[in-house]
Motif scaffolding. Structure first.
Motif, PDB file in Angstrom:
ATOM      1  N   TYR A  77       0.836  -1.184   0.000  1.00 53.76           N
ATOM      2  CA  TYR A  77       0.000   0.000   0.000  1.00 53.76           C
ATOM      3  C   TYR A  77       0.879   1.246   0.000  1.00 53.76           C
ATOM      4  O   TYR A  77       1.690   1.428   0.910  1.00 53.76           O
ATOM      5  N   VAL A  78       0.700   2.100  -1.026  1.00 53.44           N
ATOM      6  CA  VAL A  78       1.499   3.322  -1.202  1.00 53.44           C
ATOM      7  C   VAL A  78       2.980   3.061  -0.861  1.00 53.44           C
ATOM      8  O   VAL A  78       3.592   3.748  -0.041  1.00 53.44           O
ATOM      9  N   GLY A  79       3.507   2.009  -1.514  1.00 50.15           N
ATOM     10  CA  GLY A  79       4.947   1.770  -1.410  1.00 50.15           C
ATOM     11  C   GLY A  79       5.424   0.960  -0.217  1.00 50.15           C
ATOM     12  O   GLY A  79       6.615   0.699  -0.095  1.00 50.15           O
ATOM     13  N   ASN A  80       4.521   0.563   0.668  1.00 52.71           N
ATOM     14  CA  ASN A  80       4.953  -0.236   1.822  1.00 52.71           C
ATOM     15  C   ASN A  80       4.116  -1.504   1.966  1.00 52.71           C
ATOM     16  O   ASN A  80       2.979  -1.555   1.516  1.00 52.71           O
ATOM     17  N   TYR A  81       4.704  -2.489   2.617  1.00 51.35           N
ATOM     18  CA  TYR A  81       3.974  -3.727   2.906  1.00 51.35           C
ATOM     19  C   TYR A  81       3.293  -3.621   4.270  1.00 51.35           C
ATOM     20  O   TYR A  81       3.862  -3.051   5.211  1.00 51.35           O
ATOM     21  N   TYR A  82       2.087  -4.201   4.336  1.00 48.11           N
ATOM     22  CA  TYR A  82       1.359  -4.323   5.602  1.00 48.11           C
ATOM     23  C   TYR A  82       0.803  -5.742   5.655  1.00 48.11           C
ATOM     24  O   TYR A  82       0.290  -6.231   4.646  1.00 48.11           O
ATOM     25  N   GLY A  83       0.845  -6.389   6.796  1.00 45.95           N
ATOM     26  CA  GLY A  83       0.287  -7.733   6.878  1.00 45.95           C
ATOM     27  C   GLY A  83      -0.111  -8.115   8.290  1.00 45.95           C
ATOM     28  O   GLY A  83       0.337  -7.519   9.272  1.00 45.95           O
ATOM     29  N   THR A  84      -0.973  -9.142   8.364  1.00 45.28           N
ATOM     30  CA  THR A  84      -1.490  -9.624   9.644  1.00 45.28           C
ATOM     31  C   THR A  84      -0.842 -10.959  10.010  1.00 45.28           C
ATOM     32  O   THR A  84      -1.083 -11.955   9.322  1.00 45.28           O
ATOM     33  N   PRO A  85      -0.046 -11.014  11.065  1.00 44.63           N
ATOM     34  CA  PRO A  85       0.529 -12.301  11.492  1.00 44.63           C
ATOM     35  C   PRO A  85      -0.590 -13.278  11.874  1.00 44.63           C
ATOM     36  O   PRO A  85      -1.477 -12.938  12.663  1.00 44.63           O
ATOM     37  N   VAL A  86      -0.576 -14.460  11.271  1.00 42.97           N
ATOM     38  CA  VAL A  86      -1.710 -15.383  11.423  1.00 42.97           C
ATOM     39  C   VAL A  86      -1.732 -16.104  12.772  1.00 42.97           C
ATOM     40  O   VAL A  86      -2.814 -16.331  13.341  1.00 42.97           O
ATOM     41  N   GLY A  87      -0.558 -16.472  13.282  1.00 45.89           N
ATOM     42  CA  GLY A  87      -0.493 -17.278  14.510  1.00 45.89           C
ATOM     43  C   GLY A  87      -1.253 -16.673  15.677  1.00 45.89           C
ATOM     44  O   GLY A  87      -2.149 -17.323  16.246  1.00 45.89           O
ATOM     45  N   PRO A  88      -0.941 -15.427  16.044  1.00 48.29           N
ATOM     46  CA  PRO A  88      -1.618 -14.821  17.191  1.00 48.29           C
ATOM     47  C   PRO A  88      -3.135 -14.731  16.998  1.00 48.29           C
ATOM     48  O   PRO A  88      -3.898 -14.960  17.936  1.00 48.29           O
ATOM     49  N   VAL A  89      -3.576 -14.427  15.770  1.00 43.64           N
ATOM     50  CA  VAL A  89      -5.020 -14.285  15.524  1.00 43.64           C
ATOM     51  C   VAL A  89      -5.731 -15.610  15.814  1.00 43.64           C
ATOM     52  O   VAL A  89      -6.711 -15.665  16.561  1.00 43.64           O
ATOM     53  N   LYS A  90      -5.211 -16.704  15.237  1.00 41.90           N
ATOM     54  CA  LYS A  90      -5.865 -18.008  15.416  1.00 41.90           C
ATOM     55  C   LYS A  90      -5.841 -18.433  16.881  1.00 41.90           C
ATOM     56  O   LYS A  90      -6.821 -18.973  17.399  1.00 41.90           O
ATOM     57  N   ALA A  91      -4.705 -18.172  17.552  1.00 39.63           N
ATOM     58  CA  ALA A  91      -4.580 -18.586  18.959  1.00 39.63           C
ATOM     59  C   ALA A  91      -5.569 -17.806  19.832  1.00 39.63           C
ATOM     60  O   ALA A  91      -6.240 -18.396  20.690  1.00 39.63           O
TER      61      ALA A  91
END
Ligand code: 5GP
Length: 204
Positions: A77-91
């Motif tokens: 997004y506008v030149g940068n990466y953004y993401g959601t770490p999956v492990g913590p969400v599922k736990a």
């Protein structure tokens, strides 16, 4: 067995105030939930804390996280990466906690594909002019970045149709109240509670 928590996805165009609304929910503990801290390659803004606001990482570290399958979704997004770490969400969901994600519309679309049971909330600006002013007033972005974000926002508004709820961010307090009402309603929605009642009836 612990009841799975709700996955709450707060999304909407950049500059609409997702971050401010999220911070108000976090600060005022409006309802009990865990917040998913995203990973990004953008530089921290003044006052932002690593591990609280974002995990600030290098592009190489971000790419490694993608390659290892550690992200539920990610977006450039506008030149940068953004993401959601999956492990913590599922736990956190498995432990019965509601989990709040504040992500852009592309990310939300990917989450919907993987976790369709989530509650998808689309935050809208009262109008696009307000959105422009907000981005300018924040004063942290260049004119070029602002123009890019406005263009993106015009397209993003049309994706509202893929969401469960829309909340107008006229004031943060109003938006927060509406989100609280949505979460409370979702917790008593028949489709979400019927299994536990069936179990109760069977055991009697
Ligand atoms: P900002 O740079 O203003 O913090 O965020 C820019 C955009 O990235 C916002 O629309 C924000 O919601 C989005 N964003 C933040 N974290 C994530 C994430 O984990 N995944 C995705 N797809 N977007 C994110």
């Amino acid at each position: 067995m612990t009841k799975q928590g709700l996955l709450l996805v707060l999304s909407g165009p950049s500059g609409v105030g997702k971050g401010t609304v999220k911070s108000a929910i976090v600060k005022n503990k409006v309802f009990p939930f865990e917040y998913s801290v995203s990973m990004t390659t953008r530089a921290p803004r003044p006052g932002e804390v690593d591990g609280r606001d974002y995990y600030f990482v290098t592009v190489a570290e971000f790419k490694a996280a993608i390659a290892q399958g550690n992200l539920l979704e990610y977006n450039q997004y506008v030149g940068n990466y953004y993401g959601t770490p999956v492990g913590p969400v599922k736990a956190m969901l498995a432990a019965g906690h509601d989990v709040l994600l504040e992500i852009d519309v592309n990310g939300a679309k990917k989450v919907r594909e993987k976790m369709p049971d989530g509650v998808f909330i689309f935050l809208t600006p009262p109008d696009l002019h307000t959105l422009h002013l907000r981005l300018e007033n924040r004063g942290t972005e260049t004119e070029e970045v602002i123009r890019g974000r406005i263009e993106q926002a015009s397209k993003e508004i049309l994706v509202m149709q893929d969401y469960d709820y829309t909340v107008v961010n006229d004031t943060v307090a109003n938006a927060v109240d509406h989100i609280k009402a949505i979460v409370e309603a979702e917790h008593v929605s028949v489709s979400r509670v019927i299994d536990s009642y069936r179990k109760m009836v069977k055991e009697n």
